[in-house]
Design an enzyme around this catalytic site. Structure first.
Site, PDB file in Angstrom:
ATOM      1  N   THR A  70       0.898  -1.156   0.000  1.00 54.12           N
ATOM      2  CA  THR A  70       0.000   0.000   0.000  1.00 54.12           C
ATOM      3  C   THR A  70       0.927   1.193   0.000  1.00 54.12           C
ATOM      4  O   THR A  70       2.116   1.044   0.256  1.00 54.12           O
ATOM      5  CB  THR A  70      -0.822  -0.015   1.327  1.00 54.12           C
ATOM      6  OG1 THR A  70      -1.645  -1.165   1.358  1.00 54.12           O
ATOM      7  CG2 THR A  70      -1.653   1.217   1.538  1.00 54.12           C
ATOM      8  N   ASP A 124      -8.124  -1.934   5.200  1.00 54.56           N
ATOM      9  CA  ASP A 124      -8.102  -0.798   6.131  1.00 54.56           C
ATOM     10  C   ASP A 124      -7.965   0.542   5.417  1.00 54.56           C
ATOM     11  O   ASP A 124      -8.399   1.571   5.921  1.00 54.56           O
ATOM     12  CB  ASP A 124      -6.947  -0.967   7.133  1.00 54.56           C
ATOM     13  CG  ASP A 124      -5.586  -1.112   6.452  1.00 54.56           C
ATOM     14  OD1 ASP A 124      -5.544  -1.625   5.305  1.00 54.56           O
ATOM     15  OD2 ASP A 124      -4.571  -0.733   7.057  1.00 54.56           O
ATOM     16  N   GLY A 174       0.265  -2.818   5.255  1.00 53.51           N
ATOM     17  CA  GLY A 174       0.343  -4.158   5.835  1.00 53.51           C
ATOM     18  C   GLY A 174      -1.037  -4.759   5.994  1.00 53.51           C
ATOM     19  O   GLY A 174      -1.992  -4.314   5.356  1.00 53.51           O
ATOM     20  N   GLY A 212      -4.420  -5.297   6.574  1.00 54.70           N
ATOM     21  CA  GLY A 212      -5.500  -4.381   6.919  1.00 54.70           C
ATOM     22  C   GLY A 212      -6.456  -4.923   7.960  1.00 54.70           C
ATOM     23  O   GLY A 212      -6.978  -4.178   8.794  1.00 54.70           O
TER      24      GLY A 212
END
Ligand code: GLY
Length: 354
Positions: free
Chosen positions: A207, A238, A259, A261
């Site tokens: 991300t 997330d 990382g 979520g």
């Protein structure tokens, strides 16, 4: 023993200065509307002077420089960091975000993004959007042009097209091949033949998160992703969730994550990190305390024999005064930062040694 109001105020001031008590918020910080033009000014009207800085996940090493150059020339911090993350969104070689992101289990790229604008206390988000390479800009358009905060799926795509974004196939040849390799290995008994067994299947929960604070203390945050590789269609991570993927409060600072979520969502961890900074913790201490909460909220099936999470999660934060940090569950992480010393990667603090 009773204490007079004056004594109490003097003692609290001494303790606060010594770092033992959270600073008592001024009336502005307690939610009184900030007058137009006063954004970035202190409660007594003296312009806030801080230190501009941009911090991001390590893949934002090019973007932090772009964003820093822009904020030091007066560009709004959210526009600047979105320009920073657009570099990764449009880079077909970054398979964790935007164009070229690894697809869901059906081979369709579904993207998540969210942003917050500290000075105006606004937020925008899109989840599971298809065919639009720059979901960070669509999230900002939700914030700028609607009364909503979050649009998802087909509605988000329709909105983006109406706003003039162009639809394109986001599945690059490289990501298509990675998806097909993953698919062919799913089940030894299926009808796909396994080839090149030595090839490692590529996964990512990568991300990009980026946060900035300007010299006048204005803050913004943005996170954008293609999410977990080969996810179940419709899975939302997330990144588009305000308070998880990123969070920003112009009086305190901003934080965001990359990382796994699912672990972040349960801890509302970016919000939590900003709250820890509000209570007086420095960014690094706030992120470590946040990681402790994430570890404490981990379900047993995801813990190893030592009781540690089997996944990684990374956080990045800036404080209003220009302090910054990156921190990860496991040692070895790096994050990108740009300030007056230029863009660089720094070692992240960590909760557990690998
Ligand atoms: N942090 C990205 C995701 O889990 O979707």
């Amino acid at each position: 023993m009773s204490v007079s109001r004056r004594e109490f105020l003097e003692r609290s001031a001494a303790l606060t200065a010594a770092g033992f008590l959270p600073r008592v918020p001024s009336p502005d910080e307690l939610g009184r509307p900030i007058a137009a033009g006063a954004v970035g000014a202190s409660a007594i009207g003296v312009p806030f002077r801080g230190r501009p800085v941009v911090v991001s996940s390590a893949n934002g090493i090019r973007g932090v420089k772009v964003a820093y150059d822009q904020i030091t020339k007066g560009t709004d911090p959210l526009d600047a960091i979105i320009a920073g993350v657009n570099i990764q969104e449009l880079d077909p070689d970054d398979q964790s975000v935007g164009l070229g992101g690894l697809p869901n289990e059906e081979g369709i790229v579904q993207l998540d993004a969210s942003c917050m604008h500290g000075p105006t206390k606004r937020a925008g988000s899109v989840a599971g959007i298809e065919d639009i390479a720059t979901p960070s800009l669509v999230a900002k358009a939700v914030m700028d042009y609607t009364d909503h905060v979050m649009l998802a799926g087909a509605g988000a795509r329709k909105f983006a097209l109406a706003m003039g974004f162009k639809a394109q196939n986001l599945l690059t040849e490289k990501s298509r091949q990675d998806w097909m390799r993953w698919k062919s290995r799913l089940n030894a008994g299926d009808f796909w033949l396994d080839h090149n067994d030595d090839i490692k299947i590529k996964f990512t929960t990568g991300t990009i998160n980026m946060n900035a604070v300007t010299a006048t203390g204005d803050i913004a945050s943005v996170t954008t992703t293609s999410g977990m590789a080969y996810k179940i269609p419709g899975r939302i991570g997330d990144s588009p969730i305000i308070g998880a993927g990123q969070y920003c409060d112009n009086l305190v600072g901003a934080a965001g994550s990359t990382g796994r979520g699912e672990a972040n969502i349960k801890a509302c961890a970016s919000f939590l990190a900003v709250e820890f900074m509000r209570q007086g913790l420095a960014p690094e201490a706030a992120l470590i305390k946040t990681l402790e909460r994430v570890a404490a909220m981990t379900e047993p099936r995801l813990l190893d024999a030592n009781g540690r999470p089997k996944f990684d999660l990374e956080f990045y934060a800036v404080a209003k005064d220009g302090r910054y940090a990156g921190a990860t569950l496991y040692s070895g992480g790096r994050f990108a930062v740009c300030d007056e010393k230029g863009p660089r990667l720094e070692s992240a603090a960590f909760l557990f040694k690998r």
